[in-house]
Design an enzyme around this catalytic site. Structure first.
Site, mmCIF file in Angstrom:
data_model
loop_
_atom_site.group_PDB
_atom_site.id
_atom_site.type_symbol
_atom_site.label_atom_id
_atom_site.label_comp_id
_atom_site.label_asym_id
_atom_site.label_seq_id
_atom_site.Cartn_x
_atom_site.Cartn_y
_atom_site.Cartn_z
ATOM 1 N N ASP A 62 0.986 -1.205 -0.083
ATOM 2 C CA ASP A 62 0.081 0.026 0.133
ATOM 3 C C ASP A 62 0.924 1.351 0.063
ATOM 4 O O ASP A 62 1.975 1.279 0.748
ATOM 5 C CB ASP A 62 -1.017 0.077 1.495
ATOM 6 C CG ASP A 62 -1.972 0.954 1.127
ATOM 7 O OD1 ASP A 62 -2.981 0.435 1.107
ATOM 8 O OD2 ASP A 62 -1.740 2.167 1.042
ATOM 9 N N ILE A 63 0.706 2.151 -0.766
ATOM 10 C CA ILE A 63 1.200 3.460 -0.746
ATOM 11 C C ILE A 63 1.240 4.437 0.283
ATOM 12 O O ILE A 63 2.042 5.260 0.511
ATOM 13 C CB ILE A 63 0.885 4.392 -2.243
ATOM 14 C CG1 ILE A 63 1.793 5.247 -2.686
ATOM 15 C CG2 ILE A 63 -0.604 5.218 -1.718
ATOM 16 C CD1 ILE A 63 1.601 5.599 -4.050
ATOM 17 N N HIS A 88 -10.718 -5.506 -2.899
ATOM 18 C CA HIS A 88 -9.231 -5.845 -2.422
ATOM 19 C C HIS A 88 -9.234 -5.935 -0.857
ATOM 20 O O HIS A 88 -10.292 -5.555 -0.327
ATOM 21 C CB HIS A 88 -8.268 -4.465 -2.809
ATOM 22 C CG HIS A 88 -8.900 -3.058 -2.278
ATOM 23 N ND1 HIS A 88 -9.666 -2.621 -2.844
ATOM 24 C CD2 HIS A 88 -8.770 -2.401 -1.078
ATOM 25 C CE1 HIS A 88 -9.983 -1.481 -2.241
ATOM 26 N NE2 HIS A 88 -9.428 -1.092 -1.180
HETATM 27 P P1 AMP Z 1 -10.013 1.306 0.349
HETATM 28 O O1 AMP Z 1 -9.889 2.636 1.298
HETATM 29 O O2 AMP Z 1 -10.155 0.193 1.177
HETATM 30 O O3 AMP Z 1 -10.508 1.188 -0.743
HETATM 31 O O4 AMP Z 1 -8.104 1.042 0.130
HETATM 32 C C1 AMP Z 1 -7.620 1.686 -0.954
HETATM 33 C C2 AMP Z 1 -6.176 1.811 -0.659
HETATM 34 O O5 AMP Z 1 -5.368 1.716 -1.714
HETATM 35 C C3 AMP Z 1 -5.583 2.785 0.189
HETATM 36 O O6 AMP Z 1 -5.141 2.118 1.524
HETATM 37 C C4 AMP Z 1 -4.584 3.473 -0.457
HETATM 38 O O7 AMP Z 1 -3.564 3.864 0.447
HETATM 39 C C5 AMP Z 1 -4.160 2.544 -1.571
HETATM 40 N N1 AMP Z 1 -3.784 3.021 -2.704
HETATM 41 C C6 AMP Z 1 -4.277 4.000 -3.456
HETATM 42 N N2 AMP Z 1 -3.482 4.359 -4.382
HETATM 43 C C7 AMP Z 1 -2.564 3.470 -4.580
HETATM 44 C C8 AMP Z 1 -1.122 3.134 -5.273
HETATM 45 N N3 AMP Z 1 -1.029 3.613 -6.394
HETATM 46 N N4 AMP Z 1 -0.447 2.143 -5.011
HETATM 47 C C9 AMP Z 1 -0.638 1.817 -3.813
HETATM 48 N N5 AMP Z 1 -1.848 1.700 -3.037
HETATM 49 C C10 AMP Z 1 -2.546 2.658 -3.310
#
Ligand code: AMP
Length: 120
Positions: free
Chosen positions: A30-31, A100
Site C-alpha cells: 500500500d502506498i 481488495h
Molecule cells: P480502500 O480505502 O479500502 O479502498 O483502500 C484503498 C487503498 O489503496 C488505500 O489504503 C490506499 O492507500 C491504497 N492506494 C491507492 N493508490 C495506491 C497506489 N497507487 N499504490 C498503492 N496503494 C494505493
C-alpha cells in the site's frame, strides 16, 4: 470493464511494489501504509466490491486468503499476527471500487471500532 487505479496497477501502466502475482491475483505494498506491513491483495477480475461477488468468484476469494497466509509468512508476521480487512462501500471506507483485501501487521494493531456515533 471498469478502469480503476488498481486495474492500471495490475496491467503495469501504474507502477507498484509487487509482492505476489499469478493469473488471478495481484498483491502489492500500500502506498500509504497504516502498519509496518500493509499489503493489498487484489483479484485481477475488476469486481467493484464484496457486494458484487458471484458464485463464480468464490474460488478466488478463498485463494486470496491462502495468498494472505503465504504473504504473512514471507513478510514475517505470521507468528506475531495480522489482520485481513475488506472495506465495502462508502460507510465501510472503501475508496477504490475494485475489490481488495488489506493485509496489516508488524505491530500491535488497535481495537476494531465502528465510528463514534451512538448506536443506542
Ligand atoms: P480502500 O480505502 O479500502 O479502498 O483502500 C484503498 C487503498 O489503496 C488505500 O489504503 C490506499 O492507500 C491504497 N492506494 C491507492 N493508490 C495506491 C497506489 N497507487 N499504490 C498503492 N496503494 C494505493
Amino acid at each position: 470493464m471498469s478502469e480503476t487505479i488498481f486495474s492500471k496497477i495490475i496491467d503495469g501502466s501504474i507502477p507498484s511494489q509487487k509482492v505476489f502475482e499469478n493469473e488471478r491475483i495481484y498483491a502489492f505494498h500500500d502506498i500509504q501504509p497504516a502498519a509496518p506491513v500493509h499489503v493489498l491483495i487484489v483479484p485481477k477480475k475488476p469486481i467493484p466490491s464484496l457486494n458484487e461477488i458471484g458464485e463464480e468468484d468464490l474460488a478466488v476469494i478463498g485463494e486470496i486468503h491462502h495468498v494472505a497466509v503465504q504473504l504473512a509468512e514471507e513478510l514475517g508476521i505470521a507468528a506475531s499476527g495480522y489482520r485481513l480487512i475488506n472495506n465495502c462501500g462508502a460507510d465501510g471506507g472503501q475508496t477504490v471500487p475494485h475489490l481488495h483485501f488489506h493485509l496489516l501487521g508488524g505491530a500491535k494493531l488497535g481495537a476494531l471500532t465502528g465510528n463514534s456515533a451512538s448506536h443506542a
